[in-house]
Design a protein around this motif. Sequence first.
Motif, PDB file in Angstrom:
ATOM      1  N   VAL A  72      -9.037  14.719  -2.875  1.00 21.57           N
ATOM      2  CA  VAL A  72      -8.612  13.622  -2.652  1.00 21.57           C
ATOM      3  C   VAL A  72      -8.028  13.604  -1.101  1.00 21.57           C
ATOM      4  N   LEU A  73      -8.599  13.049  -0.166  1.00 18.62           N
ATOM      5  CA  LEU A  73      -7.962  13.020   1.094  1.00 18.62           C
ATOM      6  C   LEU A  73      -7.418  11.833   1.392  1.00 18.62           C
ATOM      7  N   SER A  74      -6.472  11.456   1.956  1.00 15.87           N
ATOM      8  CA  SER A  74      -5.522  10.090   2.383  1.00 15.87           C
ATOM      9  C   SER A  74      -5.360   9.881   3.806  1.00 15.87           C
ATOM     10  N   ARG A  75      -4.886   8.599   4.041  1.00 17.02           N
ATOM     11  CA  ARG A  75      -4.399   8.310   5.321  1.00 17.02           C
ATOM     12  C   ARG A  75      -3.371   7.190   5.243  1.00 17.02           C
ATOM     13  N   THR A  76      -2.733   7.097   6.305  1.00 16.87           N
ATOM     14  CA  THR A  76      -1.460   6.160   6.295  1.00 16.87           C
ATOM     15  C   THR A  76      -1.545   5.094   7.431  1.00 16.87           C
ATOM     16  N   LEU A  77      -1.047   3.896   7.481  1.00 16.24           N
ATOM     17  CA  LEU A  77      -1.100   3.134   8.129  1.00 16.24           C
ATOM     18  C   LEU A  77       0.651   2.991   8.363  1.00 16.24           C
ATOM     19  N   ARG A  78       0.966   2.865   9.571  1.00 14.15           N
ATOM     20  CA  ARG A  78       2.588   2.800   9.904  1.00 14.15           C
ATOM     21  C   ARG A  78       2.604   1.479  10.725  1.00 14.15           C
ATOM     22  N   LEU A  79       3.278   0.428  10.229  1.00  7.88           N
ATOM     23  CA  LEU A  79       3.592  -0.711  10.932  1.00  7.88           C
ATOM     24  C   LEU A  79       4.856  -1.065  11.248  1.00  7.88           C
ATOM     25  N   THR A  80       5.189  -1.552  12.453  1.00  7.24           N
ATOM     26  CA  THR A  80       6.561  -2.116  12.907  1.00  7.24           C
ATOM     27  C   THR A  80       6.511  -3.315  13.082  1.00  7.24           C
ATOM     28  N   ALA A  81       7.160  -4.281  12.365  1.00 11.25           N
ATOM     29  CA  ALA A  81       7.229  -5.541  12.572  1.00 11.25           C
ATOM     30  C   ALA A  81       8.256  -6.025  13.387  1.00 11.25           C
ATOM     31  N   ALA A  82       8.121  -7.382  13.589  1.00 12.89           N
ATOM     32  CA  ALA A  82       9.050  -8.125  14.481  1.00 12.89           C
ATOM     33  C   ALA A  82      10.397  -8.300  13.577  1.00 12.89           C
ATOM     34  N   ALA A  83      10.223  -8.555  12.474  1.00 13.23           N
ATOM     35  CA  ALA A  83      11.292  -8.939  11.721  1.00 13.23           C
ATOM     36  C   ALA A  83      11.310  -8.146  10.510  1.00 13.23           C
ATOM     37  N   ASP A  84      12.497  -8.060   9.771  1.00  8.39           N
ATOM     38  CA  ASP A  84      12.709  -7.258   8.607  1.00  8.39           C
ATOM     39  C   ASP A  84      11.803  -7.722   7.354  1.00  8.39           C
ATOM     40  N   VAL A  85      11.258  -7.074   6.814  1.00 11.24           N
ATOM     41  CA  VAL A  85      10.302  -7.225   5.512  1.00 11.24           C
ATOM     42  C   VAL A  85      11.165  -7.316   4.042  1.00 11.24           C
ATOM     43  N   ASP A  86      11.082  -8.181   3.592  1.00 11.65           N
ATOM     44  CA  ASP A  86      11.724  -8.270   2.295  1.00 11.65           C
ATOM     45  C   ASP A  86      11.176  -7.731   1.303  1.00 11.65           C
ATOM     46  N   PRO A  87      11.412  -6.817   0.460  1.00 10.96           N
ATOM     47  CA  PRO A  87      10.675  -6.229  -0.589  1.00 10.96           C
ATOM     48  C   PRO A  87      10.575  -7.244  -1.830  1.00 10.96           C
ATOM     49  N   ALA A  88      11.591  -7.902  -1.906  1.00  7.56           N
ATOM     50  CA  ALA A  88      11.478  -8.959  -3.273  1.00  7.56           C
ATOM     51  C   ALA A  88      10.419  -9.936  -2.893  1.00  7.56           C
ATOM     52  N   GLN A  89      10.143 -10.487  -1.675  1.00  6.99           N
ATOM     53  CA  GLN A  89       9.172 -11.392  -1.484  1.00  6.99           C
ATOM     54  C   GLN A  89       7.886 -10.556  -1.658  1.00  6.99           C
TER      55      GLN A  89
END
Length: 394
Positions: free
Chosen positions: A151-168
């Motif tokens: 199994v071969l995988s890859r990632t996406l790394r995103l930097t957002a303009a605002a914090d991402v709320d894990p609960a949402q």
Amino acid sequence: MIPQHQTALASAEGLLNRYHSGNCFFLSSPQGTLLTEGELAVVTGEEQQFQASLVSQKVKIIWEELKRSGYDNPMIVGAVPFAPGKPARLIVPEKVFWEDRTQMDADAGSGDQQSPGTVLKLEEEPSPADYMDGVERALGKIRAGELSKVVLSRTLRLTAAADVDPAQLLRQLAANRSGSYTFAVDLPHATLIGASPELLVSRRGKMMITNPLAGSAARSADPVEDQRRAASLLTSGKDLHEHAVVVEGIVEALRPFCRTLEAPERPSLIQTPTMWHLSSEIKGELLDPAITSLDLAAALHPTPAVCGAPTEAAREAIEEIEPFDRGFYTGMVGWCDSRGDGEWIVTIRCAEVSGRDLRLFAGAGIVEGSEAAAELQETSAKFRTMLHAMGLDN
């Protein structure tokens, strides 16, 4: 059979809404919805590198101490990474909340769409071209007889303009019916969150169930095309071979623990909003009631569904070809109580969230007959689970 030191809340939605990152563990499955808060103990030191026997010894000592303090049936919850020797995140929680129902209201999470707003930076690792090169390298190893699957995988790394709320984000995954198992785990510097379709193992009394998935096809918005893809997956020689490799490996790993073991002759289909998967539900009766869900999970992890076969050769190929550390991706997340019951999920369709930074993961199984472009497309389809929950197009 959740531990008796539990507290009932009104609904699964109540548990979902109570969740907050930093002090909680959350898992919703067909068995029910579990939320824990606080830490009575943390598995630390050498045992935290997930040497199964050492973990079991440490946990049993902690549980016995807690029982003497009045806890009837303490548990352990958390996550284990993909690679051996990497630190796990396993704790004994202070409070346990359990709700038998798992069904969320149709509007759960509506109006609360998690969006990071402007994405300031997006990095693919490896690049699409490099990923396809990696698939070709893997196919070379398969043709040389070194592997039957990797199994071969890859990632996406995103930097957002605002914090991402894990609960949402968690609420949105639940609202989207993104997977059978929705989870959130606090890591030292991030929150691991996802919606996995795959059960590693569940143990209730003397009975155990595992439900490996291998062989996949992206869903289509066109109902006719969607059904064509499903039918094609059920008859695909390449995908049926990939699935058979996984089932064979799992049965072999479980046989020493089970008095009886039943696996279907042919896989069935399951679906998520983004993918079709070949699925086999394997059931067994345990030889010894002392065998815990954690013991079973440790024996299975990692399955050929997320690593390959033979396991060690596949691990070596992954280390050689993948240009990043998977961390907890393709690890396992779940719980085990002091009676041995528990449930562990394969950590896929997930992301690590830390402030404005997100790291998404997706992989594909490479076997004889795989085509690099098709495997790349499969990973892109699997990214959609998290991207859709964040309000982003793939």
